[in-house]
Motif scaffolding. Structure first.
Motif, PDB file in Angstrom:
ATOM      1  N   THR A 176      27.160  34.437  42.145  1.00  0.00           N
ATOM      2  CA  THR A 176      27.609  34.093  43.491  1.00  0.00           C
ATOM      3  C   THR A 176      27.050  35.162  44.418  1.00  0.00           C
ATOM      4  O   THR A 176      27.003  36.348  44.057  1.00  0.00           O
ATOM      5  N   GLU A 177      26.637  34.734  45.593  1.00  0.00           N
ATOM      6  CA  GLU A 177      26.101  35.647  46.593  1.00  0.00           C
ATOM      7  C   GLU A 177      26.976  36.896  46.697  1.00  0.00           C
ATOM      8  O   GLU A 177      28.198  36.804  46.820  1.00  0.00           O
ATOM      9  N   GLY A 178      26.358  38.071  46.611  1.00  0.00           N
ATOM     10  CA  GLY A 178      27.088  39.337  46.684  1.00  0.00           C
ATOM     11  C   GLY A 178      27.380  39.948  45.321  1.00  0.00           C
ATOM     12  O   GLY A 178      27.749  41.117  45.236  1.00  0.00           O
ATOM     13  N   ASP A 179      27.224  39.152  44.247  1.00  0.00           N
ATOM     14  CA  ASP A 179      27.388  39.703  42.893  1.00  0.00           C
ATOM     15  C   ASP A 179      26.249  40.688  42.613  1.00  0.00           C
ATOM     16  O   ASP A 179      25.214  40.675  43.271  1.00  0.00           O
ATOM     17  N   THR A 180      26.444  41.506  41.580  1.00  0.00           N
ATOM     18  CA  THR A 180      25.389  42.440  41.185  1.00  0.00           C
ATOM     19  C   THR A 180      24.703  41.940  39.910  1.00  0.00           C
ATOM     20  O   THR A 180      25.330  41.326  39.045  1.00  0.00           O
ATOM     21  N   LEU A 181      23.412  42.210  39.836  1.00  0.00           N
ATOM     22  CA  LEU A 181      22.600  41.772  38.706  1.00  0.00           C
ATOM     23  C   LEU A 181      23.028  42.475  37.430  1.00  0.00           C
ATOM     24  O   LEU A 181      23.083  43.701  37.361  1.00  0.00           O
ATOM     25  N   ASP A 182      23.344  41.681  36.419  1.00  0.00           N
ATOM     26  CA  ASP A 182      23.784  42.197  35.113  1.00  0.00           C
ATOM     27  C   ASP A 182      22.757  41.755  34.072  1.00  0.00           C
ATOM     28  O   ASP A 182      22.584  40.562  33.832  1.00  0.00           O
ATOM     29  N   LEU A 183      22.065  42.712  33.466  1.00  0.00           N
ATOM     30  CA  LEU A 183      21.015  42.398  32.493  1.00  0.00           C
ATOM     31  C   LEU A 183      21.510  42.453  31.042  1.00  0.00           C
ATOM     32  O   LEU A 183      20.705  42.374  30.114  1.00  0.00           O
ATOM     33  N   LEU A 235      22.860  40.839  44.697  1.00  0.00           N
ATOM     34  CA  LEU A 235      22.071  39.618  44.877  1.00  0.00           C
ATOM     35  C   LEU A 235      22.548  38.912  46.137  1.00  0.00           C
ATOM     36  O   LEU A 235      23.651  38.381  46.184  1.00  0.00           O
ATOM     37  N   SER A 236      21.709  38.919  47.167  1.00  0.00           N
ATOM     38  CA  SER A 236      22.130  38.374  48.454  1.00  0.00           C
ATOM     39  C   SER A 236      21.307  37.171  48.903  1.00  0.00           C
ATOM     40  O   SER A 236      21.603  36.573  49.936  1.00  0.00           O
ATOM     41  N   THR A 237      20.284  36.809  48.142  1.00  0.00           N
ATOM     42  CA  THR A 237      19.455  35.659  48.509  1.00  0.00           C
ATOM     43  C   THR A 237      19.921  34.440  47.718  1.00  0.00           C
ATOM     44  O   THR A 237      19.843  34.416  46.485  1.00  0.00           O
ATOM     45  N   VAL A 238      20.422  33.435  48.425  1.00  0.00           N
ATOM     46  CA  VAL A 238      20.912  32.219  47.778  1.00  0.00           C
ATOM     47  C   VAL A 238      19.723  31.421  47.243  1.00  0.00           C
ATOM     48  O   VAL A 238      18.685  31.319  47.889  1.00  0.00           O
ATOM     49  N   ALA A 288      -0.579  47.868  30.811  1.00  0.00           N
ATOM     50  CA  ALA A 288       0.653  47.484  31.510  1.00  0.00           C
ATOM     51  C   ALA A 288       0.744  45.964  31.539  1.00  0.00           C
ATOM     52  O   ALA A 288      -0.267  45.285  31.699  1.00  0.00           O
ATOM     53  N   MET A 289       1.944  45.454  31.349  1.00  0.00           N
ATOM     54  CA  MET A 289       2.179  44.013  31.358  1.00  0.00           C
ATOM     55  C   MET A 289       3.354  43.709  32.282  1.00  0.00           C
ATOM     56  O   MET A 289       4.273  44.518  32.417  1.00  0.00           O
ATOM     57  N   VAL A 290       3.332  42.505  32.878  1.00  0.00           N
ATOM     58  CA  VAL A 290       4.419  42.056  33.742  1.00  0.00           C
ATOM     59  C   VAL A 290       4.764  40.623  33.373  1.00  0.00           C
ATOM     60  O   VAL A 290       3.880  39.809  33.107  1.00  0.00           O
ATOM     61  N   THR A 291       6.038  40.336  33.339  1.00  0.00           N
ATOM     62  CA  THR A 291       6.524  38.970  33.182  1.00  0.00           C
ATOM     63  C   THR A 291       7.720  38.817  34.108  1.00  0.00           C
ATOM     64  O   THR A 291       8.052  39.740  34.856  1.00  0.00           O
ATOM     65  N   SER A 292       8.371  37.690  34.070  1.00  0.00           N
ATOM     66  CA  SER A 292       9.536  37.499  34.937  1.00  0.00           C
ATOM     67  C   SER A 292      10.458  36.436  34.357  1.00  0.00           C
ATOM     68  O   SER A 292      10.081  35.694  33.445  1.00  0.00           O
ATOM     69  N   PHE A 293      11.647  36.388  34.906  1.00  0.00           N
ATOM     70  CA  PHE A 293      12.606  35.328  34.605  1.00  0.00           C
ATOM     71  C   PHE A 293      13.403  35.084  35.879  1.00  0.00           C
ATOM     72  O   PHE A 293      13.335  35.883  36.824  1.00  0.00           O
ATOM     73  N   SER A 294      14.133  33.994  35.915  1.00  0.00           N
ATOM     74  CA  SER A 294      14.859  33.644  37.136  1.00  0.00           C
ATOM     75  C   SER A 294      16.373  33.611  36.900  1.00  0.00           C
ATOM     76  O   SER A 294      16.834  33.303  35.806  1.00  0.00           O
ATOM     77  N   VAL A 295      17.089  33.939  37.952  1.00  0.00           N
ATOM     78  CA  VAL A 295      18.540  33.749  37.991  1.00  0.00           C
ATOM     79  C   VAL A 295      18.848  32.929  39.230  1.00  0.00           C
ATOM     80  O   VAL A 295      18.058  32.893  40.177  1.00  0.00           O
ATOM     81  N   THR A 296      19.977  32.269  39.217  1.00  0.00           N
ATOM     82  CA  THR A 296      20.393  31.436  40.343  1.00  0.00           C
ATOM     83  C   THR A 296      21.545  32.126  41.071  1.00  0.00           C
ATOM     84  O   THR A 296      22.500  32.585  40.433  1.00  0.00           O
ATOM     85  N   VAL A 297      21.444  32.173  42.390  1.00  0.00           N
ATOM     86  CA  VAL A 297      22.500  32.738  43.209  1.00  0.00           C
ATOM     87  C   VAL A 297      23.054  31.639  44.097  1.00  0.00           C
ATOM     88  O   VAL A 297      22.327  31.034  44.893  1.00  0.00           O
ATOM     89  N   ASN A 298      24.333  31.356  43.930  1.00  0.00           N
ATOM     90  CA  ASN A 298      25.018  30.333  44.728  1.00  0.00           C
ATOM     91  C   ASN A 298      25.669  30.992  45.946  1.00  0.00           C
ATOM     92  O   ASN A 298      26.075  32.149  45.896  1.00  0.00           O
ATOM     93  N   ALA A 299      25.793  30.223  47.022  1.00  0.00           N
ATOM     94  CA  ALA A 299      26.433  30.719  48.238  1.00  0.00           C
ATOM     95  C   ALA A 299      27.897  31.048  47.966  1.00  0.00           C
ATOM     96  O   ALA A 299      28.570  30.361  47.206  1.00  0.00           O
TER      97      ALA A 299
END
Length: 109
Positions: free
Chosen positions: A40-47, A78-81, A96-107
């Motif tokens: 939810t918007e305003g939560d902190t990223l937990d890995l 996380l502030s971007t919905v 050096a290598m880079v990859t990514s993954f996505s999380v969803t942030v709800n309003a």
């Protein structure tokens, strides 16, 4: 390395060089998503639960999660919905290598 062999009081000896090379990093990937991928918007990223695996040219692999750099970092607000892309970077020797993954942030309500 020197190797000797004796049979019937005759000894044969030879010396040779062994070169052990480190495997070369070929790729990294997120092999286990973090436990939390919806926020939810305003939560902190937990890995927590995230696993990043490095794969090498000798077909071996290794968990390198603790040596990765994340952007945004764990604990970031996380502030971007919507879909947020988390960048994962890992470097080893001169590679050096880079990859990514996505999380969803709800309003927030």
């Amino acid at each position: 390395i020197t190797v000797s062999y004796t049979e019937n009081d005759i000894t044969k000896t030879t010396t040779f060089t062994v070169v052990v090379e480190s495997p070369t990093l070929e790729s990294i990937s997120v092999t286990t998503q973090p436990t939390t991928t919806t926020y939810t918007e305003g939560d902190t990223l937990d890995l927590t639960g995230l696993v990043v695996t490095a794969t090498y040219d000798n077909e071996s692999s290794s968990d390198v999660t603790s040596n990765c750099v994340f952007s945004p970092t764990a604990g970031s607000t996380l502030s971007t919905v919507g879909e947020n892309v988390i960048s994962v970077a890992y470097a080893e020797s001169a590679t050096a290598m880079v990859t990514s993954f996505s999380v969803t942030v709800n309003a927030s309500e």
